[in-house]
Scaffold this active site. Structure first.
Site, PDB file in Angstrom:
ATOM      1  N   SER A 130       0.810  -1.227   0.000  1.00 16.51           N
ATOM      2  CA  SER A 130       0.000   0.000   0.000  1.00 16.51           C
ATOM      3  C   SER A 130       0.839   1.272   0.000  1.00 16.51           C
ATOM      4  O   SER A 130       1.886   1.339   0.656  1.00 16.51           O
ATOM      5  CB  SER A 130      -0.873  -0.008   1.257  1.00 16.51           C
ATOM      6  N   GLU A 132       0.107   3.682   1.628  1.00 17.50           N
ATOM      7  CA  GLU A 132       0.088   4.126   3.025  1.00 17.50           C
ATOM      8  C   GLU A 132       1.450   3.879   3.688  1.00 17.50           C
ATOM      9  O   GLU A 132       1.827   4.581   4.620  1.00 17.50           O
ATOM     10  CB  GLU A 132      -1.034   3.364   3.750  1.00 17.50           C
ATOM     11  N   TYR A 153      -1.740   0.060  10.535  1.00 12.66           N
ATOM     12  CA  TYR A 153      -2.000  -0.601   9.249  1.00 12.66           C
ATOM     13  C   TYR A 153      -0.764  -0.540   8.358  1.00 12.66           C
ATOM     14  O   TYR A 153      -0.323  -1.555   7.796  1.00 12.66           O
ATOM     15  CB  TYR A 153      -3.193   0.089   8.569  1.00 12.66           C
TER      16      TYR A 153
HETATM   17  P1  NAP Z   1     -11.503  -4.550   1.363  1.00 10.80           P
HETATM   18  O1  NAP Z   1     -12.633  -4.226   0.453  1.00 10.80           O
HETATM   19  O2  NAP Z   1     -11.513  -4.030   2.754  1.00 10.80           O
HETATM   20  O3  NAP Z   1     -11.383  -6.150   1.406  1.00 10.80           O
HETATM   21  C1  NAP Z   1     -10.611  -6.799   2.392  1.00 10.80           C
HETATM   22  C2  NAP Z   1     -10.857  -8.292   2.278  1.00 10.80           C
HETATM   23  O4  NAP Z   1     -10.083  -8.961   3.279  1.00 10.80           O
HETATM   24  C3  NAP Z   1     -12.314  -8.713   2.492  1.00 10.80           C
HETATM   25  O5  NAP Z   1     -12.629  -9.758   1.602  1.00 10.80           O
HETATM   26  C4  NAP Z   1     -12.297  -9.228   3.926  1.00 10.80           C
HETATM   27  O6  NAP Z   1     -13.301 -10.173   4.211  1.00 10.80           O
HETATM   28  C5  NAP Z   1     -10.942  -9.889   3.950  1.00 10.80           C
HETATM   29  N1  NAP Z   1     -10.465 -10.119   5.312  1.00 10.80           N
HETATM   30  C6  NAP Z   1     -10.330  -9.218   6.324  1.00 10.80           C
HETATM   31  N2  NAP Z   1      -9.883  -9.828   7.443  1.00 10.80           N
HETATM   32  C7  NAP Z   1      -9.746 -11.148   7.139  1.00 10.80           C
HETATM   33  C8  NAP Z   1      -9.350 -12.287   7.891  1.00 10.80           C
HETATM   34  N3  NAP Z   1      -9.004 -12.208   9.184  1.00 10.80           N
HETATM   35  N4  NAP Z   1      -9.325 -13.502   7.252  1.00 10.80           N
HETATM   36  C9  NAP Z   1      -9.696 -13.602   5.957  1.00 10.80           C
HETATM   37  N5  NAP Z   1     -10.081 -12.552   5.203  1.00 10.80           N
HETATM   38  C10 NAP Z   1     -10.105 -11.338   5.795  1.00 10.80           C
HETATM   39  O7  NAP Z   1     -10.107  -4.097   0.727  1.00 10.80           O
HETATM   40  P2  NAP Z   1      -9.760  -3.691  -0.793  1.00 10.80           P
HETATM   41  O8  NAP Z   1      -9.971  -2.238  -0.948  1.00 10.80           O
HETATM   42  O9  NAP Z   1     -10.395  -4.651  -1.717  1.00 10.80           O
HETATM   43  O10 NAP Z   1      -8.178  -3.897  -0.782  1.00 10.80           O
HETATM   44  C11 NAP Z   1      -7.615  -5.178  -1.089  1.00 10.80           C
HETATM   45  C12 NAP Z   1      -6.216  -5.235  -0.491  1.00 10.80           C
HETATM   46  O11 NAP Z   1      -5.403  -4.194  -1.044  1.00 10.80           O
HETATM   47  C13 NAP Z   1      -6.143  -5.042   1.008  1.00 10.80           C
HETATM   48  O12 NAP Z   1      -5.075  -5.845   1.485  1.00 10.80           O
HETATM   49  C14 NAP Z   1      -5.814  -3.573   1.180  1.00 10.80           C
HETATM   50  O13 NAP Z   1      -5.152  -3.372   2.409  1.00 10.80           O
HETATM   51  C15 NAP Z   1      -4.898  -3.366  -0.006  1.00 10.80           C
HETATM   52  N6  NAP Z   1      -4.868  -2.014  -0.572  1.00 10.80           N
HETATM   53  C16 NAP Z   1      -6.032  -1.389  -0.917  1.00 10.80           C
HETATM   54  C17 NAP Z   1      -5.970  -0.147  -1.528  1.00 10.80           C
HETATM   55  C18 NAP Z   1      -7.234   0.578  -1.945  1.00 10.80           C
HETATM   56  O14 NAP Z   1      -7.144   1.788  -2.217  1.00 10.80           O
HETATM   57  N7  NAP Z   1      -8.358  -0.095  -2.058  1.00 10.80           N
HETATM   58  C19 NAP Z   1      -4.728   0.454  -1.771  1.00 10.80           C
HETATM   59  C20 NAP Z   1      -3.571  -0.231  -1.408  1.00 10.80           C
HETATM   60  C21 NAP Z   1      -3.647  -1.476  -0.832  1.00 10.80           C
HETATM   61  P3  NAP Z   1     -14.795  -9.723   4.690  1.00 10.80           P
HETATM   62  O15 NAP Z   1     -15.523  -9.373   3.400  1.00 10.80           O
HETATM   63  O16 NAP Z   1     -15.304 -10.941   5.348  1.00 10.80           O
HETATM   64  O17 NAP Z   1     -14.613  -8.537   5.593  1.00 10.80           O
HETATM   65  O1  G4F Z   2     -10.817   6.643   2.513  1.00  3.53           O
HETATM   66  P1  G4F Z   2      -9.773   6.544   3.568  1.00  3.53           P
HETATM   67  O2  G4F Z   2     -10.165   5.891   4.844  1.00  3.53           O
HETATM   68  O3  G4F Z   2      -8.520   5.849   2.894  1.00  3.53           O
HETATM   69  P2  G4F Z   2      -6.967   5.789   3.329  1.00  3.53           P
HETATM   70  O4  G4F Z   2      -6.773   6.065   4.753  1.00  3.53           O
HETATM   71  O5  G4F Z   2      -6.211   6.619   2.348  1.00  3.53           O
HETATM   72  O6  G4F Z   2      -6.652   4.238   3.109  1.00  3.53           O
HETATM   73  C1  G4F Z   2      -7.050   3.562   1.915  1.00  3.53           C
HETATM   74  O7  G4F Z   2      -6.026   3.696   0.949  1.00  3.53           O
HETATM   75  C2  G4F Z   2      -4.778   3.060   1.296  1.00  3.53           C
HETATM   76  C3  G4F Z   2      -3.810   3.330   0.138  1.00  3.53           C
HETATM   77  O8  G4F Z   2      -3.066   4.490   0.418  1.00  3.53           O
HETATM   78  C4  G4F Z   2      -5.048   1.590   1.471  1.00  3.53           C
HETATM   79  F1  G4F Z   2      -3.871   0.937   1.730  1.00  3.53           F
HETATM   80  C5  G4F Z   2      -6.030   1.379   2.614  1.00  3.53           C
HETATM   81  O9  G4F Z   2      -6.307  -0.022   2.722  1.00  3.53           O
HETATM   82  C6  G4F Z   2      -7.320   2.100   2.277  1.00  3.53           C
HETATM   83  O10 G4F Z   2      -7.892   1.459   1.154  1.00  3.53           O
HETATM   84  O11 G4F Z   2      -9.251   8.021   3.923  1.00  3.53           O
HETATM   85  C7  G4F Z   2      -8.796   8.900   2.927  1.00  3.53           C
HETATM   86  C8  G4F Z   2      -8.570  10.276   3.557  1.00  3.53           C
HETATM   87  C9  G4F Z   2      -7.732  10.261   4.839  1.00  3.53           C
HETATM   88  O12 G4F Z   2      -6.868  11.373   4.820  1.00  3.53           O
HETATM   89  C10 G4F Z   2      -8.774  10.452   5.940  1.00  3.53           C
HETATM   90  O13 G4F Z   2      -8.249  11.089   7.106  1.00  3.53           O
HETATM   91  O14 G4F Z   2      -9.829  10.825   3.904  1.00  3.53           O
HETATM   92  C11 G4F Z   2      -9.749  11.354   5.215  1.00  3.53           C
HETATM   93  N1  G4F Z   2     -11.111  11.356   5.790  1.00  3.53           N
HETATM   94  C12 G4F Z   2     -11.783  12.489   6.136  1.00  3.53           C
HETATM   95  N2  G4F Z   2     -12.969  12.173   6.650  1.00  3.53           N
HETATM   96  C13 G4F Z   2     -11.877  10.310   6.070  1.00  3.53           C
HETATM   97  C14 G4F Z   2     -13.055  10.825   6.616  1.00  3.53           C
HETATM   98  N3  G4F Z   2     -11.684   8.971   5.911  1.00  3.53           N
HETATM   99  C15 G4F Z   2     -12.700   8.145   6.296  1.00  3.53           C
HETATM  100  N4  G4F Z   2     -12.533   6.808   6.124  1.00  3.53           N
HETATM  101  N5  G4F Z   2     -13.864   8.610   6.854  1.00  3.53           N
HETATM  102  C16 G4F Z   2     -14.093   9.946   7.045  1.00  3.53           C
HETATM  103  O15 G4F Z   2     -15.124  10.357   7.547  1.00  3.53           O
END
Ligand code: NAP
Ligand code: G4F
Length: 361
Positions: A130, A132, A153
Site C-alpha cells: 500500500s 500508506e 495498518y
Molecule cells: P476490502 O474491500 O476491505 O477487502 C478486504 C478483504 O479482506 C475482504 O474480503 C475481507 O473479508 C478480507 N479479510 C479481512 N480480514 C480477514 C481475515 N481475518 N481472514 C480472511 N479474510 C479477511 O479491501 P480492498 O480495498 O479490496 O483492498 C484489497 C487489499 O489491497 C487489502 O489488502 C488492502 O489493504 C490493499 N490495498 C487497498 C488499496 C485501496 O485503495 N483499495 C490500496 C492499497 C492497498 P470480509 O468481506 O469478510 O470482511
Molecule cells: O478513505 P480513507 O479511509 O482511505 P486511506 O486512509 O487513504 O486508506 C485507503 O487507501 C490506502 C492506500 O493508500 C489503502 F492501503 C487502505 O487499505 C485504504 O484502502 O481516507 C482517505 C482520507 C484520509 O486522509 C482520511 O483522514 O480521507 C480522510 N477522511 C476524512 N474524513 C476520512 C473521513 N476517511 C474516512 N474513512 N472517513 C471519514 O469520515
C-alpha cells in the site's frame, strides 16, 4: 486451465479480480470468512453451484489468523497464482485494534508465504502492498522512495512487504509487491471517504439523510478506479521476473476537492451538507500521497484512464441507482466510453449497493 487463489475475494479488489480471472479462463478459488450474515454480495453474480460443470469460482472458509487452514487449502488446491488481498484494510480502525491488525494484515502474509513454500507448489505470489507505507515521505513516491509509515495498518503492511521480498530472495519465490495508491469504485466499503461521500450525496438527493460528518479534508490522495488496478495485478504475475510496482494515476486531489466534485455533480453545495467531526481524524495523518508509476507504465504497459472527477461521477451514479433514483448519467457514459461491457457491472454492483442497507460511518 490455470488456477488462481484469492484471499479477500469478498472485498472490493478481490471481487473485481475474480471477475477478471474468470473472464480470462481461470479456475478461481477464494478464501472467505465465516460470518453470521451474508458477506458474498460482491461476488454473488459470478458464483455458481460447484456441482455445475461450468462453475469457475470456488469458495473456501478460512481466516488469515489461522495457518493450518491456509496450509491445507494451498496444499489441496495447488494454485498457479496466489493473490493475497485479504487484510484489515481500514487505516483509522487499525489505530483502534493495532494488535489484531498486526496478526491479520502483517502475519497473514507470512502464513500464506509459508504455506506456499511448504507445499512445494511453484505458485506465483502477489502481495497487496500500500501507498500508506510511504506515510510522511515527500510526494511523488516511487519504488525507490524510503517508507515512513504513520499507522498500525501501514506498519503491518510494511512487515508484509518485506516478507514477500525476503521469500523472493531467500527461496527464489516469484513474489511481487503491488504498491497501490488509493483506488475506489462503487464497490468500495461504505466507511472509506469516497464511498461515504458518494453514498451520502445519493441519500441526500433521495431525502434519506440531511448531512454527512467527515474528518480531515486537507490530505491528498492519488485516486484511481479499482478495476484498472486489478488488471495490473494480473500483469505483474505474468512477467518474466518478479519485482515491485507502484500503481497510481499521478493526480492527487485533496479530499475536499473530491467532496466538492461529488456534491457539485449532483447540484448540491457541499458546505451546506458536510460537518467536520473530530471523531474521524486520525492520531497521525498521511498528508500527501501521489504516485510516480513510470515503472508500471514502462514494464506493464499500464495506463489508467479514469480520473478522480470521473470517479466521482461513476460512484454518484451507482449510488443514485442504489437508492432508486435515476442516475444523472455522466458516470455510466464514461464507463461505456472507456471500457464497454466488463466494467459496466450491470448485475453485480447495483445488487451489492442495494443490499448494503444502512451501513455505518
Ligand atoms: P476490502 O474491500 O476491505 O477487502 C478486504 C478483504 O479482506 C475482504 O474480503 C475481507 O473479508 C478480507 N479479510 C479481512 N480480514 C480477514 C481475515 N481475518 N481472514 C480472511 N479474510 C479477511 O479491501 P480492498 O480495498 O479490496 O483492498 C484489497 C487489499 O489491497 C487489502 O489488502 C488492502 O489493504 C490493499 N490495498 C487497498 C488499496 C485501496 O485503495 N483499495 C490500496 C492499497 C492497498 P470480509 O468481506 O469478510 O470482511
Ligand atoms: O478513505 P480513507 O479511509 O482511505 P486511506 O486512509 O487513504 O486508506 C485507503 O487507501 C490506502 C492506500 O493508500 C489503502 F492501503 C487502505 O487499505 C485504504 O484502502 O481516507 C482517505 C482520507 C484520509 O486522509 C482520511 O483522514 O480521507 C480522510 N477522511 C476524512 N474524513 C476520512 C473521513 N476517511 C474516512 N474513512 N472517513 C471519514 O469520515
Amino acid at each position: 486451465m490455470p488456477k488462481a487463489m484469492i484471499t479477500g475475494v469478498t472485498g472490493q479488489d478481490g471481487s473485481y479480480l475474480a471477475e477478471l480471472l474468470v473472464s480470462k479462463g481461470y479456475e478461481v478459488h477464494g478464501l472467505i470468512r465465516k460470518a453470521s450474515t451474508f458477506n458474498t454480495d460482491r461476488i454473488d453474480h459470478i458464483y455458481q453451484d460447484p456441482h455445475d460443470p461450468s462453475a469457475r469460482l470456488f469458495l473456501h472458509y478460512g481466516d488469515l489468523s489461522n495457518s493450518e487452514q491456509l496450509a491445507n487449502l494451498i496444499y489441496n488446491v495447488r494454485p498457479d497464482e496466489v493473490y493475497h488481498l485479504g487484510a484489515l484494510s481500514h487505516v483509522k480502525v487499525s489505530f483502534e485494534i493495532p494488535e489484531y491488525t498486526g496478526t491479520v494484515t502483517g502475519l497473514g502474509t507470512t502464513r500464506i508465504l509459508e504455506a506456499i513454500r511448504r507445499s512445494g507448489t511453484p505458485a506465483r505470489f502477489y502481495q497487496a502492498s500500500s501507498s500508506e507505507m510511504y506515510g510522511s515521505a515527500p510526494a511523488p513516491q516511487s519504488e525507490t522512495t524510503p517508507f515512513e509509515p504513520r499507522s498500525p495498518y501501514a506498519i503491518a503492511k510494511l512487515y508484509a512487504f518485506w516478507m514477500a521480498r525476503n521469500y523472493r530472495e531467500a527461496y527464489k519465490m516469484f513474489a511481487v509487491n503491488g504498491i497501490l495508491f488509493n483506488h475506489e469504485s462503487p464497490r468500495r466499503g461504505e466507511t472509506f471517504l469516497s464511498r461515504k461521500v458518494t453514498r451520502a450525496v445519493a441519500r441526500i438527493l433521495a431525502g434519506r439523510q440531511k448531512k454527512v460528518f467527515l474528518g480531515n479534508l486537507e490530505a491528498r490522495r492519488d485516486y484511481g478506479y479499482a478495476p484498472e488496478y486489478v488488471e495490473a495485478m494480473w500483469r505483474m504475475l505474468q512477467l518474466d521476473e518478479p519485482g515491485d510496482f507502484v500503481l497510481g494515476t499521478g493526480v492527487a486531489p485533496t479530499m475536499r476537492e473530491f467532496v466538492e466534485e461529488a456534491f457539485g455533480y449532483a447540484g448540491l453545495d457541499w458546505r451546506e451538507r458536510v460537518e467536520i467531526d473530530q471523531r474521524y481524524f486520525r492520531p497521525t495523518e498521511v498528508d500527501y500521497l501521489q504516485a510516480d508509476a513510470s515503472k508500471a507504465r514502462r514494464l506493464l504497459d499500464w495506463h489508467p484512464k479514469v480520473t478522480y472527477k470521473d470517479l466521482a461521477r461513476i460512484m454518484v451514479d451507482a449510488d443514485m441507482e442504489a437508492v432508486g433514483l435515476t442516475p444523472i448519467g455522466e458516470g455510466l457514459k464514461l464507463l461505456d466510453r472507456h471500457f464497454g461491457d466488463w466494467h459496466r457491472w450491470a448485475s453485480g454492483v447495483t445488487a451489492v449497493i442495494r443490499s448494503a442497507g444502512n451501513g455505518v460511518d
